[in-house]
Design a protein around this motif. Structure first.
Motif, mmCIF file in Angstrom:
data_model
loop_
_atom_site.group_PDB
_atom_site.id
_atom_site.type_symbol
_atom_site.label_atom_id
_atom_site.label_comp_id
_atom_site.label_asym_id
_atom_site.label_seq_id
_atom_site.Cartn_x
_atom_site.Cartn_y
_atom_site.Cartn_z
ATOM 1 N N ARG A 133 -8.959 2.903 1.484
ATOM 2 C CA ARG A 133 -10.573 3.160 1.994
ATOM 3 C C ARG A 133 -9.662 4.014 3.260
ATOM 4 N NH1 ARG A 133 -14.279 0.482 2.801
ATOM 5 N NH2 ARG A 133 -14.025 -1.408 2.307
ATOM 6 N N ASN A 134 -8.196 4.446 3.244
ATOM 7 C CA ASN A 134 -8.143 5.360 4.341
ATOM 8 C C ASN A 134 -6.982 6.602 3.597
ATOM 9 O OD1 ASN A 134 -8.605 4.026 6.467
ATOM 10 N ND2 ASN A 134 -7.038 2.707 6.446
ATOM 11 N N GLN A 135 -7.409 6.396 1.921
ATOM 12 C CA GLN A 135 -7.003 7.282 1.329
ATOM 13 C C GLN A 135 -7.369 8.564 1.114
ATOM 14 O OE1 GLN A 135 -3.642 7.320 0.008
ATOM 15 N NE2 GLN A 135 -3.782 5.872 1.705
ATOM 16 N N SER A 184 0.361 -4.681 -0.923
ATOM 17 C CA SER A 184 0.283 -3.992 0.166
ATOM 18 C C SER A 184 0.620 -2.508 0.646
ATOM 19 C CB SER A 184 2.111 -5.607 0.886
ATOM 20 O OG SER A 184 2.823 -4.518 0.395
ATOM 21 N N ASN A 185 0.995 -1.966 -0.237
ATOM 22 C CA ASN A 185 1.964 -0.194 0.027
ATOM 23 C C ASN A 185 1.308 -0.091 -1.141
ATOM 24 O OD1 ASN A 185 3.415 -1.219 2.270
ATOM 25 N ND2 ASN A 185 4.646 -2.595 1.291
ATOM 26 N N TRP A 209 -5.167 -2.030 -1.887
ATOM 27 C CA TRP A 209 -4.074 -0.709 -1.558
ATOM 28 C C TRP A 209 -3.848 0.390 -0.253
ATOM 29 C CZ3 TRP A 209 -1.729 1.148 -6.742
ATOM 30 C CH2 TRP A 209 -0.976 -0.053 -7.217
ATOM 31 N N HIS A 210 -4.811 -0.197 0.313
ATOM 32 C CA HIS A 210 -5.114 0.534 1.787
ATOM 33 C C HIS A 210 -6.288 1.683 1.446
ATOM 34 C CE1 HIS A 210 -2.680 -1.540 4.056
ATOM 35 N NE2 HIS A 210 -1.688 -1.776 3.209
ATOM 36 N N GLU A 219 -2.352 10.141 -0.053
ATOM 37 C CA GLU A 219 -1.906 9.288 1.740
ATOM 38 C C GLU A 219 -2.617 10.464 2.251
ATOM 39 O OE1 GLU A 219 1.290 6.181 1.539
ATOM 40 O OE2 GLU A 219 2.047 8.037 0.789
#
Length: 555
Positions: free
Chosen positions: A39-41, A330-331, A36-37, A92
């Motif tokens: 790596r950028n959290q 995805s989100n 769920w993305h 986030e």
């Protein structure tokens, strides 16, 4: 499924005054599965006191291996504090720091908060041998531990035992958890319950991730720079030990954290070993042998320098698994995914009415539109949502001592207060006041549906199911289990219907035939005389509608 795993020390030393005794080894977080993305959290971890106060929060980012470490956490507090918790937040990135995740800036929306079990606080490691009855302070056989080496008690000169490139290494940037497997004890002990590791035991250290193991080593106590051979008591948390190897000629070597010695044999790093700065293979070195005469007797002892001494400490783990039931991953969810629904006790299967009884905390969530409490859906694998009945437990009585662990300012907050789900103060950080748990009685699907789901789960991806395989033929109580479902089970899942966020309960359910392993020909004669046991054979061969041979078992 996405799994968040945190490994941390089971005990910690308290810091006094201006000193900072950092948690050692530092807590490590690893994330597996669809991310769920992630790596950028933004990850942050804080120390939470027994009164719920958060302190010493540290931020960190995930590396290429989806791992993060928190090296600067420490514990202070009053002398009465016995424990604390670690709290991990995942947020986030704030729009102002989206281009540079490592930059300091305002925190983003926290969408997950995970808490550890209480971590015991100690003032300093015990120099005396632990008493077996105080097993909580002992290193247990088979349990995970971390070992680190520190020169002159300097934090900056700390090396951790780890596995790198399939080799046992010392590293100042990474550590591994090892299971302590006892292969021989100096004295036999009854195999009842957890047993502490004792000095003089021959042990094998096995990496919990790779399974790579050391050769058998004898664990020895170190006191004032000398190896104590006679001490056979239990090993305590954070005591200094030496790991001894007896050579065929009778000489003694000890596992050393010293760096490779130029020109020596057997210590040349393997190709690629320089992948981690400050990481090198471990070697064995000789001690200084001291021969003394005491009371007319020769006493031979081994003197060891700091790099031959290891501090041993037990390791604890908290782990949470969640998933997107839609399969998109995805989100990031709009609603926080925590607090997690957690089982208080093992589920109980009632065969008479084909139900499973669950005792669950955090079974309800607040609908952001209606502000009403909505129960989670219950699934068995892909079967569901299953019908269930909910019974709220009574609030704890006046003699029950339960700490609410509320954040400052949350006292008296009502359950239906109109707070935003994205607000950090929108929900209690820990156990809210009121009922501690919910009792949920779940109606299980028919046995034939469970068997069919197990068989479908065993099929390869994109494989078609045979037309005549409806899961009901011959499954009404007879015959052995189909080979395809042997050893298989379906996970018991909780799913939030509003957005599809799913939680693994940590339990699975298998299907088994009660007659499969029953030896009908070996039935002992009944003491009462002429008792007809033909019904049992009939049930085994043909199955009876009112005596099904299949049942469910909670794993």
């Amino acid at each position: 499924m996405t799994t968040v795993i945190c490994l941390h020390a089971a005990v910690a030393q308290k810091s006094y005054g201006s000193e900072k005794r950092f948690l050692c080894p530092p807590p490590v977080v690893h994330i597996e599965g669809p991310v769920w993305h992630m790596r950028n959290q933004q990850l942050s971890m804080a120390v939470v006191s027994e009164t719920g106060e958060r302190s010493f929060e540290q931020k960190s980012t995930l590396d290429n291996n989806m791992t993060s470490s928190f090296k600067f956490l420490h514990v202070t507090g009053t002398a009465k504090a016995k424990s604390f918790q670690l709290s991990l937040d995942i947020a986030e990135p704030h729009p102002s720091t989206a281009s540079n995740p490592e930059a300091d800036g305002p925190p983003g929306r926290v969408w997950a908060s995970f808490d550890s079990a209480p971590v015991t606080i100690i003032s300093k490691p015990s120099k005396k041998t632990a008493k077996t009855r105080n097993i909580s302070s002992c290193i247990l056989a088979g349990g995970p531990v971390s070992l680190f080496n520190r020169i002159n008690s300097q934090t900056v000169r700390t090396k951790y035992m780890t596995i790198d490139h399939a080799q046992l290494c010392a590293s100042n940037v990474a550590w591994s958890a090892f299971n302590v497997n006892v292969v021989r004890r100096p004295n036999e002990v009854p195999n009842i319950g957890p047993q502490p590791v004792t000095y003089g035991c021959e042990i094998v250290l096995s990496d919990t991730q790779s399974g790579i193991s050391t050769s058998p080593l004898t664990i020895r106590k170190v006191d004032k720079g000398r190896v104590s051979i006679e001490d056979g008591g239990p090993v305590s948390q954070m005591q200094k030990i030496a790991l001894q190897r007896i050579n065929p000629d009778g000489s003694r070597h000890y596992l050393s954290a010293a760096g490779p010695i130029p020109g020596s044999t057997g210590v040349v790093p393997a190709p690629g070993m320089s992948s981690q700065a400050g990481t090198h293979p471990l070697i064995f070195q000789s001690p200084r042998v001291r021969d003394e005469v005491k009371d007319g007797m020769h006493i031979i002892s081994d003197e060891v320098d700091d790099y031959l001494c290891w501090t041993i400490i037990g390791i604890s783990k908290f782990q949470y698994t969640f998933f997107d039931s839609s399969g998109k991953n995805s989100n990031i969810p709009e609603l926080p995914i925590t607090p997690f629904p957690t089982l208080f006790t093992a589920p109980v299967y009632r065969q008479v009415n084909n139900t499973v009884e669950l005792t669950v905390s955090n079974f309800f969530y607040e609908d952001p539109k209606t502000r009403t409490q909505v129960p989670l859906d219950v699934f068995l694998g892909n079967l569901g949502p299953l019908p269930h009945r909910v019974y709220q437990a009574s609030p704890p009585g006046p003699l029950t001592s339960i700490s609410p662990y509320l954040t400052p300012g949350m006292d008296g907050a009502s359950a239906d207060s109109p707070t935003s789900p994205s607000s950090p103060a929108g929900a209690p950080r820990f156990m809210p006041p009121g009922p501690v748990h919910t009792i949920v009685v779940v109606e299980m699907p028919p046995i034939t549906d469970v068997i069919k789901a197990l068989e479908d789960d065993a099929l390869p991806l994109n494989a078609d199911r045979p037309d005549n395989a409806d899961g009901a033929d011959g499954r009404n109580g007879s015959g052995p289990p189909p080979p395809s479902i042997n050893g298989r089970s379906l996970p018991l899942l909780f799913i939030r219907s509003i957005d599809g966020v799913g939680y693994h309960s940590g339990r699975t359910i298998a299907c088994e035939n009660v007659f499969h392993t029953l030896d009908l020909n070996g039935q002992p004669p009944h003491a009462g005389g002429n008792i007809d046991t033909g019904w049992l054979t009939a049930a085994h061969e043909g199955g009876l509608q009112n005596l099904p041979g299949w049942t469910l078992r909670v794993m």
